[in-house]
Enzyme design. Structure first.
Site, PDB file in Angstrom:
ATOM      1  N   GLU A 128       0.828  -1.213   0.000  1.00 38.91           N
ATOM      2  CA  GLU A 128       0.000   0.000   0.000  1.00 38.91           C
ATOM      3  C   GLU A 128       0.858   1.258   0.000  1.00 38.91           C
ATOM      4  O   GLU A 128       0.514   2.246   0.659  1.00 38.91           O
ATOM      5  CB  GLU A 128      -0.934   0.008   1.223  1.00 38.91           C
ATOM      6  CG  GLU A 128      -1.688  -1.291   1.430  1.00 38.91           C
ATOM      7  CD  GLU A 128      -3.136  -1.242   0.992  1.00 38.91           C
ATOM      8  OE1 GLU A 128      -3.743  -0.193   1.145  1.00 38.91           O
ATOM      9  OE2 GLU A 128      -3.636  -2.259   0.482  1.00 38.91           O
ATOM     10  N   THR A 153       1.001   0.196  -7.498  1.00 47.26           N
ATOM     11  CA  THR A 153       0.012   0.274  -8.576  1.00 47.26           C
ATOM     12  C   THR A 153      -0.062   1.696  -9.123  1.00 47.26           C
ATOM     13  O   THR A 153      -0.167   1.898 -10.336  1.00 47.26           O
ATOM     14  CB  THR A 153      -1.369  -0.186  -8.069  1.00 47.26           C
ATOM     15  OG1 THR A 153      -1.242  -1.505  -7.547  1.00 47.26           O
ATOM     16  CG2 THR A 153      -2.396  -0.187  -9.191  1.00 47.26           C
ATOM     17  N   LYS A 194      -0.818  -7.780 -13.345  1.00 47.73           N
ATOM     18  CA  LYS A 194      -0.677  -8.013 -11.898  1.00 47.73           C
ATOM     19  C   LYS A 194      -1.130  -9.464 -11.721  1.00 47.73           C
ATOM     20  O   LYS A 194      -2.292  -9.739 -11.406  1.00 47.73           O
ATOM     21  CB  LYS A 194      -1.587  -7.047 -11.135  1.00 47.73           C
ATOM     22  CG  LYS A 194      -1.781  -7.385  -9.662  1.00 47.73           C
ATOM     23  CD  LYS A 194      -0.953  -6.554  -8.748  1.00 47.73           C
ATOM     24  CE  LYS A 194      -1.161  -6.988  -7.298  1.00 47.73           C
ATOM     25  NZ  LYS A 194      -0.415  -6.161  -6.350  1.00 47.73           N
ATOM     26  N   SER A 239      -4.412  -9.999  -4.276  1.00 50.40           N
ATOM     27  CA  SER A 239      -5.354 -10.236  -3.175  1.00 50.40           C
ATOM     28  C   SER A 239      -6.090  -8.940  -2.895  1.00 50.40           C
ATOM     29  O   SER A 239      -5.639  -7.865  -3.273  1.00 50.40           O
ATOM     30  CB  SER A 239      -4.612 -10.753  -1.936  1.00 50.40           C
ATOM     31  OG  SER A 239      -3.567  -9.875  -1.583  1.00 50.40           O
ATOM     32  N   GLY A 294       2.472  -6.813  -2.416  1.00 47.04           N
ATOM     33  CA  GLY A 294       2.955  -6.401  -1.102  1.00 47.04           C
ATOM     34  C   GLY A 294       4.401  -5.927  -1.155  1.00 47.04           C
ATOM     35  O   GLY A 294       4.819  -5.248  -2.093  1.00 47.04           O
ATOM     36  N   SER A 310       6.979   7.244  -3.956  1.00 45.94           N
ATOM     37  CA  SER A 310       5.639   7.786  -4.138  1.00 45.94           C
ATOM     38  C   SER A 310       5.204   8.424  -2.823  1.00 45.94           C
ATOM     39  O   SER A 310       5.180   7.761  -1.778  1.00 45.94           O
ATOM     40  CB  SER A 310       4.683   6.648  -4.543  1.00 45.94           C
ATOM     41  OG  SER A 310       3.487   7.170  -5.047  1.00 45.94           O
TER      42      SER A 310
HETATM   43  N1  ATP Z   1       1.776   9.589  -5.562  1.00 46.99           N
HETATM   44  C1  ATP Z   1       0.494   9.289  -5.256  1.00 46.99           C
HETATM   45  N2  ATP Z   1      -0.484  10.196  -5.484  1.00 46.99           N
HETATM   46  C2  ATP Z   1      -1.781   9.929  -5.191  1.00 46.99           C
HETATM   47  N3  ATP Z   1      -2.220   8.757  -4.661  1.00 46.99           N
HETATM   48  C3  ATP Z   1      -1.281   7.817  -4.428  1.00 46.99           C
HETATM   49  C4  ATP Z   1       0.101   8.020  -4.703  1.00 46.99           C
HETATM   50  N4  ATP Z   1       0.772   6.899  -4.351  1.00 46.99           N
HETATM   51  C5  ATP Z   1      -0.146   6.041  -3.886  1.00 46.99           C
HETATM   52  N5  ATP Z   1      -1.372   6.581  -3.922  1.00 46.99           N
HETATM   53  C6  ATP Z   1      -2.644   5.965  -3.456  1.00 46.99           C
HETATM   54  O1  ATP Z   1      -2.354   5.260  -2.263  1.00 46.99           O
HETATM   55  C7  ATP Z   1      -3.076   4.041  -2.228  1.00 46.99           C
HETATM   56  C8  ATP Z   1      -2.083   2.866  -2.144  1.00 46.99           C
HETATM   57  O2  ATP Z   1      -1.286   2.878  -3.320  1.00 46.99           O
HETATM   58  P1  ATP Z   1      -1.167   1.614  -4.266  1.00 46.99           P
HETATM   59  O3  ATP Z   1      -2.471   0.923  -4.428  1.00 46.99           O
HETATM   60  O4  ATP Z   1      -0.476   2.054  -5.505  1.00 46.99           O
HETATM   61  O5  ATP Z   1      -0.200   0.711  -3.363  1.00 46.99           O
HETATM   62  P2  ATP Z   1       0.460  -0.697  -3.685  1.00 46.99           P
HETATM   63  O6  ATP Z   1       1.862  -0.609  -3.226  1.00 46.99           O
HETATM   64  O7  ATP Z   1       0.229  -1.031  -5.104  1.00 46.99           O
HETATM   65  O8  ATP Z   1      -0.368  -1.684  -2.730  1.00 46.99           O
HETATM   66  P3  ATP Z   1      -0.494  -3.303  -2.823  1.00 46.99           P
HETATM   67  O9  ATP Z   1       0.577  -3.825  -1.960  1.00 46.99           O
HETATM   68  O10 ATP Z   1      -1.873  -3.553  -2.304  1.00 46.99           O
HETATM   69  O11 ATP Z   1      -0.352  -3.694  -4.268  1.00 46.99           O
HETATM   70  C9  ATP Z   1      -3.934   4.007  -3.491  1.00 46.99           C
HETATM   71  O12 ATP Z   1      -5.210   4.549  -3.201  1.00 46.99           O
HETATM   72  C10 ATP Z   1      -3.170   4.929  -4.435  1.00 46.99           C
HETATM   73  O13 ATP Z   1      -3.981   5.493  -5.443  1.00 46.99           O
HETATM   74  C1  DNN Z   2      -4.018  -6.716   0.616  1.00 50.43           C
HETATM   75  C2  DNN Z   2      -2.775  -5.900   0.325  1.00 50.43           C
HETATM   76  N1  DNN Z   2      -3.146  -4.644  -0.232  1.00 50.43           N
HETATM   77  C3  DNN Z   2      -1.839  -6.634  -0.619  1.00 50.43           C
HETATM   78  N2  DNN Z   2      -2.588  -7.010  -1.800  1.00 50.43           N
HETATM   79  C4  DNN Z   2      -1.197  -7.851   0.024  1.00 50.43           C
HETATM   80  C5  DNN Z   2      -0.164  -7.446   1.028  1.00 50.43           C
HETATM   81  C6  DNN Z   2       0.515  -8.626   1.674  1.00 50.43           C
HETATM   82  C7  DNN Z   2       1.526  -8.224   2.720  1.00 50.43           C
HETATM   83  C8  DNN Z   2       2.038  -9.381   3.485  1.00 50.43           C
HETATM   84  C9  DNN Z   2       3.183  -9.003   4.402  1.00 50.43           C
HETATM   85  O1  DNN Z   2       4.269  -8.698   3.937  1.00 50.43           O
HETATM   86  O2  DNN Z   2       2.963  -8.970   5.625  1.00 50.43           O
HETATM   87 MG    MG Z   3      -0.795  -2.624  -5.904  1.00 53.00          MG
END
Ligand code: ATP
Ligand code: DNN
Ligand code: MG
Length: 223
Positions: free
Chosen positions: A14, A18, A39, A43, A125, A182
């Site tokens: 998070e 993405t 992707k 999950s 993750g 980010s």
């Molecule tokens: N630079 C940014 N500007 C605006 N929103 C952002 C930015 N970076 C991340 N976000 C927002 O933060 C949230 C988490 O980001 P994102 O879904 O990209 O994380 P992730 O690393 O892909 O998570 P996961 O481990 O679930 O795949 C999302 O709602 C995304 O749109």
């Molecule tokens: C649900 C979440 N946004 C991701 N898709 C999965 C993240 C798994 C993290 C597991 C861990 O490292 O503890």
């Molecule tokens: Mg993601």
């Protein structure tokens, strides 16, 4: 020479993988580059019929590619989808399913072979989050032998998380193409400051995206 495929790994979950992957996809497409983004394992993805699907990584990545949100496109982007927002191995157990690393790696290899241009593969993750009961995301990345783009946040603690991931990649011989920071909501230091701190030790180019930013040109040029 553009990479044939790139693995987008996270310093955590998070934190923007993405977001950055979608931004990069849009920028490469706008430059006329052939790019496909997947992707494979996701999950926290409700069924396509659920209104919440639109918030999923799969939906966001299809949208970035200008693709329709239909069953065929969803399956082609994310063949392994689990509803629970948990580590994928745990989410799979809740659905009475399991996943084998060899199948995941085999699917990615097939996609790399049949993709014209550049294939972007978002991981799950953090770098060492489990992908199956036995394997981590790092195992998946190493089996593919791809270069990585590491995505980091800018929250307090992100510098250490990013550099720990960089060291782990280096130790395991994974090429680190770049680090993308980010901006995290409420971060106490500017993303530029966090990126500069990471750049002092990362051994790879570091770029940053503020909230809402498009993909920086320097990042697209590195891919
Ligand atoms: N630079 C940014 N500007 C605006 N929103 C952002 C930015 N970076 C991340 N976000 C927002 O933060 C949230 C988490 O980001 P994102 O879904 O990209 O994380 P992730 O690393 O892909 O998570 P996961 O481990 O679930 O795949 C999302 O709602 C995304 O749109
Ligand atoms: C649900 C979440 N946004 C991701 N898709 C999965 C993240 C798994 C993290 C597991 C861990 O490292 O503890
Ligand atoms: Mg993601």
């Amino acid at each position: 020479m553009p990479a044939r495929a790139l693995f987008i790994a996270g310093a955590g979950t998070e934190i923007g993988k993405t977001y950055v992957t979608a931004a990069l996809t849009r920028r490469l497409q706008a430059q006329g580059r052939a790019v496909r983004t997947v992707k494979p394992l996701a999950s926290g993805v409700p069924p396509l019929s659920d209104p919440g699907f639109i918030e999923s990584d799969t939906a966001r990545l299809l949208d970035a590619q200008g693709l329709a949100l239909d069953e065929e496109a969803v399956e082609a982007c994310s063949p392994w989808r689990f509803s629970a927002p948990l580590s994928p191995d745990q989410a799979a157990v809740l659905e009475g399913r399991s996943l084998d690393l060899a199948d995941l790696v085999g699917w990615c290899r097939d996609e790399i072979a049949r993709t014209d241009g550049t294939l972007l593969i978002e991981g799950v993750g953090g770098l060492m989050s489990p992908v199956t009961e036995a394997a981590t995301g790092l195992d998946w990345l190493r089996a593919l032998g791809l270069p990585a783009l590491l995505v980091s946040g800018s929250y307090l603690g992100a510098i250490s998380h990013a550099l720990t991931a960089c060291e782990t990649l280096r130790f395991h011989g994974v090429t680190l193409r770049a680090v993308a920071v980010s901006e995290s909501p409420g971060a106490p230091a500017p993303a530029a400051t966090v990126a500069a701190a990471i750049a002092r030790h990362a051994g790879a180019p570091v770029v940053y995206l503020r909230r809402g930013d498009a993909c920086p040109d320097e990042l697209a040029a590195l891919i």
